[in-house]
Design an enzyme around this catalytic site. Structure first.
Site, PDB file in Angstrom:
ATOM      1  N   GLY A 220      17.303 -17.701   8.380  1.00 25.76           N
ATOM      2  CA  GLY A 220      18.144 -16.636   7.866  1.00 25.76           C
ATOM      3  C   GLY A 220      17.292 -15.585   7.201  1.00 25.76           C
ATOM      4  O   GLY A 220      16.063 -15.662   7.196  1.00 25.76           O
ATOM      5  N   HIS A 221      17.959 -14.595   6.607  1.00 24.04           N
ATOM      6  CA  HIS A 221      17.254 -13.482   5.968  1.00 24.04           C
ATOM      7  C   HIS A 221      17.234 -13.603   4.456  1.00 24.04           C
ATOM      8  O   HIS A 221      16.876 -12.643   3.772  1.00 24.04           O
ATOM      9  CB  HIS A 221      17.882 -12.153   6.386  1.00 24.04           C
ATOM     10  CG  HIS A 221      17.692 -11.815   7.842  1.00 24.04           C
ATOM     11  ND1 HIS A 221      18.099 -10.620   8.384  1.00 24.04           N
ATOM     12  CD2 HIS A 221      17.127 -12.520   8.861  1.00 24.04           C
ATOM     13  CE1 HIS A 221      17.802 -10.604   9.683  1.00 24.04           C
ATOM     14  NE2 HIS A 221      17.212 -11.749   9.990  1.00 24.04           N
ATOM     15  N   GLY A 222      17.648 -14.754   3.929  1.00 27.06           N
ATOM     16  CA  GLY A 222      17.524 -14.993   2.505  1.00 27.06           C
ATOM     17  C   GLY A 222      18.788 -14.724   1.731  1.00 27.06           C
ATOM     18  O   GLY A 222      19.890 -14.622   2.283  1.00 27.06           O
TER      19      GLY A 222
END
Length: 463
Positions: free
Chosen positions: A308-310
C-alpha cells in the site's frame, strides 16, 4: 489519492431522478417497478426500481434510525459499545426469504430492497441477514429514517458480489448507507467489488479530472454507528468511504486488493468527527488509510498496512472551501513494504486551510520507501506554493528499516511554512541496495520546516 473526487458520473444508461416532496425518492427508468409501503399513519415510503435488462438506476431505499447519542470515543469495545452490540433478541429478516438467490449470477437488488424495507419498517429490533452463499447485487443505497428506536443490524455472513459491469453504476459507489443513525454492520462476510474487471478503465494516473470508479461501501451521514468483522475484497476504487459522519467506529476489518490495483484506498475519511479505527489488516494498491479534508478527532490504532501507500493525511487543498483537519492520532501500527509511512500531502497552489494537532506514534516500518513524509508539492503541475498550513505535528517512536537513503523528508510550503514539527525517538536503518549504501549518506531533508528534536535521531537531523 484524490480527495472527495465525485464529479459527474456519465454513463450511457443514466436514470433521471426527481424528488417527490419529502416522502420518497423516485428513480425513473424504462419498465420501472414501483412499490408503495406505509411507514406510519403520516408517511409513505415510495421505492421505484428499474427492471430493464440491467439495473442502471440506483436501488434507493428510505430508511433510518431514531437518534440516540452514544458519545463514542476511545476503545471501540468500551461499555457503551458493548451495550450497542449486545444481542437484544432481534427479529431476523433473511434476504433469501424475500427472493434472493445465492448462485453468484442472479442480481438480487430487488430482494435486498424488499428485505431492507421490511427490516426498516419493523418497530422492534431488526437484523437484515445475508446468510452464507454468494449473492450478486447491483448498486443500492439505504437511506433513513426507520421505525424502530433501536439500532438496525446489517449482518453479512456470506459473500456479496458487485456487478462487474461499470454501466450498472450511475454514480461512484456500489453499496451506500445514508442518513442512518445507530447502524451496525457485521457478520464475518465479504463484500467483493470484483474490481479486476474494472481497474483497466481507471486513468487517474494520467488524467487529473478522471471519473472515480465505484467504492465498495460508502457511509454518508451515518452517525453513532459501528462496522466490525467484515472483509472488503477487490474494490473497484475505495474499499470504504466515510463522509459527513459523526461518532463512527470500525474495527476488526480485513481489506484486500493487489498492490498494483489503482486508487483502492483501504478507508478514506472526509468531513467526519469522532472516528475510531482499530485492528485493520490492509493489503491494497493505494493509501491504507487516507484522512481527507474536514476531519476532526480521528483515532487510528493497530493497523497492519502493506502492500500500500501508507497512512496518509490528505491529499489536502485540491478543491475550494476545504475544511481544516484537526486532531488526528495514529498509533501502534505496522507497515510492511509500503511506498510511504507516515505521510502528510497537500496540493500546490491550493486554497487556504490548515492541518494541525497530528500525532504519529509507536509505528514500526519494515522496508518502507519513505518513512516520514510531508509533501506540500503533491501532484505538482504548478509552481505556486500550497496554502495549506501544517502545524503541531508530533512523530514519536517511529522505527524500523527503509530502502531510501532519505528516511525523513519534510518539504513544506514556502508561503506558509510548517511550524511546531517535533521528531522524538526516531530510529531507522537502511536496508536498500548496497550500492547506494556505499555511495550516499543516510539523511533527512527539510525545506521551509520549523523542526525540534528529542531523543535518538537516526537518520541524523536536518542541518
Amino acid at each position: 489519492m484524490r480527495d472527495d473526487v465525485i464529479g459527474t458520473w456519465k454513463m450511457a444508461n443514466w436514470a433521471n431522478k426527481t424528488r417527490d416532496g419529502n416522502d420518497g425518492l423516485w428513480v425513473r427508468a424504462s419498465n420501472a417497478f414501483t412499490a408503495t409501503l406505509g411507514c406510519s399513519s403520516n408517511s409513505t415510503i415510495k421505492v421505484t426500481m428499474a427492471m430493464a435488462i440491467r439495473f442502471v438506476a440506483k436501488a434507493v431505499i428510505l430508511l433510518g434510525l431514531a437518534l440516540i447519542s452514544c458519545n463514542a470515543q476511545g476503545d471501540p469495545l468500551r461499555d457503551d459499545l458493548r451495550r450497542l452490540l449486545a444481542d437484544t433478541g432481534a427479529t431476523v429478516f433473511d434476504v433469501t426469504k424475500y427472493g434472493a438467490v445465492a448462485d453468484g449470477k442472479t442480481d438480487n437488488v430487488e430482494a435486498f430492497m424488499k428485505t431492507w424495507i421490511a427490516a426498516c419498517h419493523w418497530r422492534g429490533t431488526s437484523t437484515f441477514l445475508v446468510p452464507e452463499g454468494k449473492f450478486l447485487v447491483g448498486q443500492a443505497t439505504f437511506e433513513g429514517p426507520c421505525n424502530s428506536p433501536n439500532p438496525i443490524v446489517f449482518e453479512a455472513q456470506g459473500t456479496v458480489l458487485a456487478q462487474p459491469d461499470l454501466s450498472e453504476y450511475p454514480s461512484p459507489e456500489w453499496l451506500m448507507f445514508e442518513d442512518v443513525n445507530q447502524l451496525i454492520v457485521k457478520g464475518g462476510g465479504t463484500f467483493d467489488g470484483q474490481g479486476v474487471f474494472a481497474w483497466k478503465y481507471n486513468d487517474c494516473h494520467q488524467n487529473a479530472d478522471c471519473q472515480m470508479l465505484p467504492t465498495n461501501l460508502k457511509f454518508n451521514k451515518v452517525n453513532n454507528s459501528v462496522v466490525q468483522d467484515i472483509t472488503s475484497l477487490d474494490s473497484k476504487s475505495f474499499h470504504f468511504f466515510v463522509t459527513n459522519s459523526h461518532n463512527f467506529t470500525a474495527f476488526n476489518l480485513t481489506i484486500t486488493a493487489p498492490g498494483n490495483s489503482p486508487n483502492t484506498d483501504g478507508m478514506h475519511l472526509s468531513r467526519c468527527d469522532l472516528v475510531n479505527l482499530s485492528n485493520f489488516t490492509i493489503k491494497t494498491g493505494d493509501d491504507c488509510i487516507s484522512v481527507g479534508q474536514g476531519n476532526t478527532n480521528i483515532n487510528i490504532t493497530d493497523v497492519y498496512c502493506g502492500p500500500g501507500h501508507g497512512l496518509s493525511i490528505g491529499s489536502l487543498g485540491k478543491y475550494p472551501n476545504e475544511k481544516d483537519v484537526v486532531g488526528i492520532h495514529v498509533t501502534n501500527c505496522t507497515l510492511n513494504g509500503t511506498t510511504n509511512g507516515a505521510r502528510i500531502k497537500t496540493w500546490p497552489g491550493s486554497p487556504p486551510s490548515q492541518a494541525s494537532s497530528i500525532i504519529f506514534q509507536d509505528i514500526v516500518m519494515n522496508s518502507v520507501k519513505n518513512p516520514i513524509v510531508i509533501d506540500q508539492k503533491y501532484g505538482a503541475h504548478t509552481g505556486k506554493p500550497s496554502r495549506v498550513k501544517v502545524s503541531n505535528v508530533l512523530y514519536k517512536n517511529l522505527r524500523g528499516t527503509t530502502i531510501s537513503k532519505v528516511a525523513v523528508s519534510l518539504v513544506c510550503s514556502e508561503l506558509v511554512p510548517c511550524n511546531g514539527l517535533q521528531l522524538e525517538d526516531i530510529n531507522f536503518t537502511y536496508n536498500g541496495p548496497a550500492t547506494f549504501k556505499r555511495n550516499l549518506p543516510f539523511s533527512s531533508t527539510c525545506l521551509h520546516a520549523n523542526v525540534s528534536y528529542v531523543g535518538k535521531q537516526n537518520p541524523p537531523t536536518c542541518a
